[in-house]
Design a protein around this motif. Structure first.
Motif, PDB file in Angstrom:
ATOM      1  N   ALA A 238      37.165  49.728  48.629  1.00  0.00           N
ATOM      2  CA  ALA A 238      38.233  48.725  48.669  1.00  0.00           C
ATOM      3  C   ALA A 238      39.505  49.240  49.326  1.00  0.00           C
ATOM      4  N   ARG A 239      39.522  50.531  49.652  1.00  0.00           N
ATOM      5  CA  ARG A 239      40.699  51.170  50.246  1.00  0.00           C
ATOM      6  C   ARG A 239      41.921  51.034  49.355  1.00  0.00           C
ATOM      7  N   MET A 240      41.704  51.344  48.087  1.00  0.00           N
ATOM      8  CA  MET A 240      42.776  51.343  47.098  1.00  0.00           C
ATOM      9  C   MET A 240      42.711  52.642  46.306  1.00  0.00           C
ATOM     10  N   SER A 241      43.794  52.938  45.613  1.00  0.00           N
ATOM     11  CA  SER A 241      43.730  54.030  44.642  1.00  0.00           C
ATOM     12  C   SER A 241      42.890  53.568  43.459  1.00  0.00           C
ATOM     13  N   ARG A 242      42.343  54.494  42.721  1.00  0.00           N
ATOM     14  CA  ARG A 242      41.526  54.120  41.568  1.00  0.00           C
ATOM     15  C   ARG A 242      42.327  53.288  40.573  1.00  0.00           C
ATOM     16  N   ARG A 243      43.567  53.673  40.352  1.00  0.00           N
ATOM     17  CA  ARG A 243      44.398  52.956  39.377  1.00  0.00           C
ATOM     18  C   ARG A 243      44.661  51.516  39.825  1.00  0.00           C
ATOM     19  N   THR A 244      45.018  51.353  41.106  1.00  0.00           N
ATOM     20  CA  THR A 244      45.281  50.005  41.622  1.00  0.00           C
ATOM     21  C   THR A 244      44.008  49.167  41.598  1.00  0.00           C
ATOM     22  N   PHE A 245      42.898  49.768  42.017  1.00  0.00           N
ATOM     23  CA  PHE A 245      41.644  49.021  42.044  1.00  0.00           C
ATOM     24  C   PHE A 245      41.244  48.564  40.644  1.00  0.00           C
ATOM     25  N   ALA A 246      41.324  49.478  39.670  1.00  0.00           N
ATOM     26  CA  ALA A 246      40.934  49.128  38.304  1.00  0.00           C
ATOM     27  C   ALA A 246      41.793  47.999  37.760  1.00  0.00           C
ATOM     28  N   ARG A 247      43.100  48.055  38.037  1.00  0.00           N
ATOM     29  CA  ARG A 247      43.993  47.001  37.536  1.00  0.00           C
ATOM     30  C   ARG A 247      43.679  45.662  38.206  1.00  0.00           C
ATOM     31  N   ARG A 248      43.514  45.681  39.529  1.00  0.00           N
ATOM     32  CA  ARG A 248      43.266  44.430  40.246  1.00  0.00           C
ATOM     33  C   ARG A 248      41.894  43.860  39.886  1.00  0.00           C
ATOM     34  N   PHE A 249      40.911  44.742  39.738  1.00  0.00           N
ATOM     35  CA  PHE A 249      39.568  44.303  39.356  1.00  0.00           C
ATOM     36  C   PHE A 249      39.607  43.581  38.014  1.00  0.00           C
ATOM     37  N   ASN A 250      40.295  44.175  37.045  1.00  0.00           N
ATOM     38  CA  ASN A 250      40.379  43.559  35.714  1.00  0.00           C
ATOM     39  C   ASN A 250      41.116  42.230  35.769  1.00  0.00           C
ATOM     40  N   ASP A 251      42.145  42.136  36.607  1.00  0.00           N
ATOM     41  CA  ASP A 251      42.874  40.873  36.750  1.00  0.00           C
ATOM     42  C   ASP A 251      41.975  39.777  37.307  1.00  0.00           C
ATOM     43  N   GLU A 252      41.110  40.132  38.257  1.00  0.00           N
ATOM     44  CA  GLU A 252      40.279  39.137  38.922  1.00  0.00           C
ATOM     45  C   GLU A 252      39.023  38.778  38.138  1.00  0.00           C
ATOM     46  N   VAL A 253      38.443  39.750  37.458  1.00  0.00           N
ATOM     47  CA  VAL A 253      37.140  39.554  36.825  1.00  0.00           C
ATOM     48  C   VAL A 253      37.236  39.432  35.309  1.00  0.00           C
ATOM     49  N   GLY A 254      38.231  40.070  34.718  1.00  0.00           N
ATOM     50  CA  GLY A 254      38.349  40.035  33.263  1.00  0.00           C
ATOM     51  C   GLY A 254      37.575  41.134  32.574  1.00  0.00           C
ATOM     52  N   LEU A 255      37.042  42.075  33.352  1.00  0.00           N
ATOM     53  CA  LEU A 255      36.310  43.222  32.812  1.00  0.00           C
ATOM     54  C   LEU A 255      36.709  44.458  33.594  1.00  0.00           C
ATOM     55  N   SER A 256      36.500  45.625  32.993  1.00  0.00           N
ATOM     56  CA  SER A 256      36.681  46.857  33.743  1.00  0.00           C
ATOM     57  C   SER A 256      35.539  47.001  34.742  1.00  0.00           C
ATOM     58  N   PRO A 257      35.712  47.768  35.813  1.00  0.00           N
ATOM     59  CA  PRO A 257      34.611  47.963  36.762  1.00  0.00           C
ATOM     60  C   PRO A 257      33.347  48.504  36.098  1.00  0.00           C
ATOM     61  N   GLY A 258      33.513  49.420  35.151  1.00  0.00           N
ATOM     62  CA  GLY A 258      32.346  49.983  34.470  1.00  0.00           C
ATOM     63  C   GLY A 258      31.577  48.948  33.669  1.00  0.00           C
ATOM     64  N   ARG A 259      32.282  48.128  32.908  1.00  0.00           N
ATOM     65  CA  ARG A 259      31.616  47.096  32.118  1.00  0.00           C
ATOM     66  C   ARG A 259      30.950  46.061  33.014  1.00  0.00           C
ATOM     67  N   TRP A 260      31.621  45.732  34.109  1.00  0.00           N
ATOM     68  CA  TRP A 260      31.048  44.765  35.040  1.00  0.00           C
ATOM     69  C   TRP A 260      29.750  45.292  35.649  1.00  0.00           C
ATOM     70  N   LEU A 261      29.733  46.562  36.031  1.00  0.00           N
ATOM     71  CA  LEU A 261      28.518  47.148  36.602  1.00  0.00           C
ATOM     72  C   LEU A 261      27.357  47.098  35.610  1.00  0.00           C
ATOM     73  N   ILE A 262      27.646  47.422  34.362  1.00  0.00           N
ATOM     74  CA  ILE A 262      26.593  47.363  33.339  1.00  0.00           C
ATOM     75  C   ILE A 262      26.080  45.932  33.200  1.00  0.00           C
ATOM     76  N   GLN A 263      26.989  44.978  33.171  1.00  0.00           N
ATOM     77  CA  GLN A 263      26.599  43.570  33.053  1.00  0.00           C
ATOM     78  C   GLN A 263      25.687  43.157  34.201  1.00  0.00           C
ATOM     79  N   GLN A 264      26.056  43.532  35.424  1.00  0.00           N
ATOM     80  CA  GLN A 264      25.255  43.146  36.581  1.00  0.00           C
ATOM     81  C   GLN A 264      23.903  43.848  36.584  1.00  0.00           C
ATOM     82  N   ARG A 265      23.858  45.071  36.118  1.00  0.00           N
ATOM     83  CA  ARG A 265      22.586  45.801  36.054  1.00  0.00           C
ATOM     84  C   ARG A 265      21.649  45.171  35.020  1.00  0.00           C
TER      85      ARG A 265
END
Length: 318
Positions: A238-265
């Motif tokens: 995403a060309r972001m810092s990890r902190r920025t990406f994690a915050r923006r991801f949670n704002d858009e999806v409502g889950l942390s990236p890790g939880r979202w990955l588990i859900q999709q798997r």
């Protein structure tokens, strides 16, 4: 569906103040499943129902429809009609439901189930705007206001409006597999599965101008679920810092990236269990879980069954 097989009977209970849109969801979604469901709409006394709009509806059935239902869905009412106890006529109607019947609430209808004691000790959800009131009124319910729906079999609860579509598609997946649920979703022009939770819909500050989305990275990750993706991998894409990406991801999806990955798997694993004969360990590798034991753990956490039991369910259905 076989001509000798009885359609699964669904009774949708409408109460005064019902939202017309949500009242029609079960009939629209389940009614598109090639005759597998018979959807009946009823009221507690067989009389017309005031909606929260400028019209009334007249269900063709009274509370007797609840006696023969395989699934009962309680439609939501506008907040001004929500009560913290169950009126006598509603109690009498609910008492007609046979033990073991699957019961579903949409949005504020969780208040009805909770007041009737049907959610005591269970995990449940409702619309995020009334979550605080619900939690204070029903402390014996394990409320999770962050998700779109909760399946605590045989009782399911869902969040507001479109989450009623989500939970009805979930019923289709449970009963008949992803293929039919996806087909119905296409016919109704709705997503077959929405990732994330309610947090993405809660009012939040407007993102800064030009803020990048994580959507492209989510698509990229979905094509690589078999790889050991990390937060750093996602942020780099995403060309972001990890902190920025994690915050923006949670704002858009409502889950942390890790939880979202588990859900999709887990979603992908369920599809493979339904449609293939691959061994569990092979499926685990295909979806990015390190071992079959890890897949078993995550699947049990998500839906409460083992991979073998899940697969047997759909083999029996077919």
């Amino acid at each position: 569906m076989s001509g000798t097989q009885r359609a699964h009977r669904v009774a949708v209970l409408a109460l005064d103040g019902v939202y017309p849109f949500e009242l029609g969801i079960p009939s629209r979604i389940l009614g598109a499943a090639d005759g597998r469901y018979e959807v009946l709409t009823c009221s507690v006394d067989g009389r017309p129902i005031r909606t929260n709009a400028d019209f009334t509806v007249t269900p063709e059935h009274g509370p007797e429809a609840l006696e023969t239902a395989d699934t009962v869905i309680v439609a939501p009412v506008a907040p001004q009609y929500v009560t913290l106890d169950v009126p006598g006529e509603v109690t009498a109607a609910l008492a007609r439901i046979r033990p073991g019947t699957r019961i579903v609430s949409i949005c504020t209808a969780a208040f009805v189930l909770a007041a009737a004691g049907l959610l005591d000790g269970r995990r449940a959800t409702t619309h995020w705007q009334v979550a605080d009131v619900f939690r204070r009124a029903f402390p014996h319910v394990d409320l999770d206001p962050d998700v779109l729906f909760v399946d605590d079999d045989p009782v399911l609860t869902s969040a507001g409006a479109a989450a009623g579509i989500d939970v009805c598609l979930h019923l289709l997946r449970k009963d008949h597999g992803s293929r039919l649920a996806n087909s119905v979703a296409r016919r109704c022009v709705v997503p077959p599965f929405r990732d994330g939770g309610q947090a993405q819909y809660i009012e939040q500050p407007v993102p800064e101008a030009g803020a990048a989305s994580t959507a492209a990275t989510r698509e990229w990750a979905l094509a690589r679920l078999d790889e050991p993706l990390t937060l750093a991998d996602l942020a780099t894409h995403a060309r972001m810092s990890r902190r920025t990406f994690a915050r923006r991801f949670n704002d858009e999806v409502g889950l942390s990236p890790g939880r979202w990955l588990i859900q999709q798997r887990v979603v992908r694993a369920r599809q493979l269990l339904e449609t293939s004969d691959l061994p569990v360990d092979r499926i685990a590798g295909e979806v990015g879980f390190a071992t079959g034991a890890s897949l078993r753990q995550h699947l049990h956490t998500a839906i409460g069954v083992s991979p073998q039991a899940y697969r047997r369910t759909f083999r029996t259905a077919r």
